[in-house]
Design an enzyme around this catalytic site. Structure first.
Site, PDB file in Angstrom:
ATOM      1  N   SER A   1      15.175  80.383  79.107  1.00 58.15           N
ATOM      2  CA  SER A   1      14.394  81.341  79.850  1.00 58.15           C
ATOM      3  C   SER A   1      13.373  82.011  78.867  1.00 58.15           C
ATOM      4  O   SER A   1      12.503  81.474  78.670  1.00 58.15           O
ATOM      5  CB  SER A   1      15.434  82.408  80.407  1.00 58.15           C
ATOM      6  OG  SER A   1      14.651  83.348  81.195  1.00 58.15           O
TER       7      SER A   1
ATOM      8  N   ASP B   1      16.287  77.394  91.040  1.00 61.29           N
ATOM      9  CA  ASP B   1      16.075  78.899  90.183  1.00 61.29           C
ATOM     10  C   ASP B   1      15.680  79.861  90.964  1.00 61.29           C
ATOM     11  O   ASP B   1      14.354  79.488  91.416  1.00 61.29           O
ATOM     12  CB  ASP B   1      15.460  78.423  88.976  1.00 61.29           C
ATOM     13  CG  ASP B   1      15.118  79.337  87.963  1.00 61.29           C
ATOM     14  OD1 ASP B   1      15.259  80.699  88.211  1.00 61.29           O
ATOM     15  OD2 ASP B   1      15.019  78.949  86.535  1.00 61.29           O
TER      16      ASP B   1
ATOM     17  N   HIS C   1      19.189  79.044  87.651  1.00 60.78           N
ATOM     18  CA  HIS C   1      18.158  79.572  86.696  1.00 60.78           C
ATOM     19  C   HIS C   1      19.137  79.262  85.274  1.00 60.78           C
ATOM     20  O   HIS C   1      18.683  79.005  84.137  1.00 60.78           O
ATOM     21  CB  HIS C   1      17.994  81.089  86.760  1.00 60.78           C
ATOM     22  CG  HIS C   1      17.167  81.463  85.768  1.00 60.78           C
ATOM     23  ND1 HIS C   1      16.046  81.233  85.137  1.00 60.78           N
ATOM     24  CD2 HIS C   1      17.502  82.555  84.618  1.00 60.78           C
ATOM     25  CE1 HIS C   1      15.689  81.689  84.066  1.00 60.78           C
ATOM     26  NE2 HIS C   1      16.465  82.447  83.925  1.00 60.78           N
TER      27      HIS C   1
END
Length: 250
Positions: free
Chosen positions: A101, A194, A224
């Site tokens: 991320s 996601d 995600h």
């Protein structure tokens, strides 16, 4: 897991990390926003490295996990400098940056700071430039005025803060507006379910990287976090395959 070590920065703040010596290049895991080295992906990576005799480094950014500091003082530039300092203090020759991320944004900045050390990169739902595309225009106005904004946190009871300094630093370090001068192997993993980072962002990142050795893997039912056992298995296979890639400088 090995014991936690601490690297002291010039201002005295201590950066927590774990290091497993072994064959290189060293795997370096960069957690996401408000995350740390105790997460499932970092733990699985470290355990795999120890089991296979691979060198691995986990890091907690300041204000996160076991490191000193206040999260409100954290910025991408500050955390990049911490990661770079730990890598250099450990005298690592070659590293594979694995960014989850926000860590996928940070890995691009670390690679730019250490061009001779980064062998390759793996992005896990990489989220470069999310201060730009991930924040509503009206909230940007509040941030520009020095206010912290809070959003619902699907992963915990406390709301997720975005502090003005983090946002401003993010806007100063946008990566997708020009070609990214990295030429080593890159692997990008992204779940197509996601809800936080659009999966087509990995395609955009692929387009902007100068490297010709970039592969994007979509996990159709992946979210995600990509932290299920099946997702982590994909990550482990990706790491194993990438370690077989020829060093771009050899």
């Amino acid at each position: 897991m090995t014991e936690i070590r601490f690297h002291e920065m010039a201002d005295g703040r201590r950066i927590a990390h774990r290091f497993a010596p072994g064959q290189g290049p060293t795997l370096v895991f960069l957690p996401g926003y408000m995350s740390d080295m105790s997460g499932s992906k970092a733990t699985a990576l470290f355990e795999m490295a120890v089991h296979t005799g691979r060198a691995c480094l986990l890091v907690d950014y300041s204000g996160c996990g076991a490191s000193d500091g206040d999260f409100a003082d954290g910025t991408l530039s500050r955390w990049r400098d911490e990661v770079v300092a730990v890598i250099e203090a450990a005298a690592l020759d070659k590293v594979v940056l694995i960014g989850s991320s926000m860590g996928g944004w940070l890995m691009l900045m670390v690679a730019d700071a250490l061009p001779d050390k980064v062998h390759s990169m793996i992005g896990i739902a990489a989220a470069p430039d999310f201060t730009d595309w991930g924040i509503a225009q009206m909230d940007k106005g509040l941030l520009a005025d020095g206010e912290t904004i809070y959003e619902d946190n699907p992963y915990g009871p406390e709301p997720t803060p975005t502090h003005p300094a983090f946002w401003a630093d993010g806007q100063a370090n946008l990566q997708l507006e020009a070609p990214i001068e990295f030429y080593g192997p890159v692997r990008l993993l992204h779940g197509q379910r996601d809800e936080d980072v659009p999966f087509d962002l990995s395609l955009r990142l692929c387009e902007m990287l100068r490297s010709d050795d970039v592969q994007v893997t979509f996990i159709k039912d992946g979210d995600h976090r990509l932290s299920r056992e099946t997702d982590i298995a994909v990550l482990m296979r990706t790491v194993a395959d990438l370690l077989l890639a020829r060093d771009p400088e050899s």
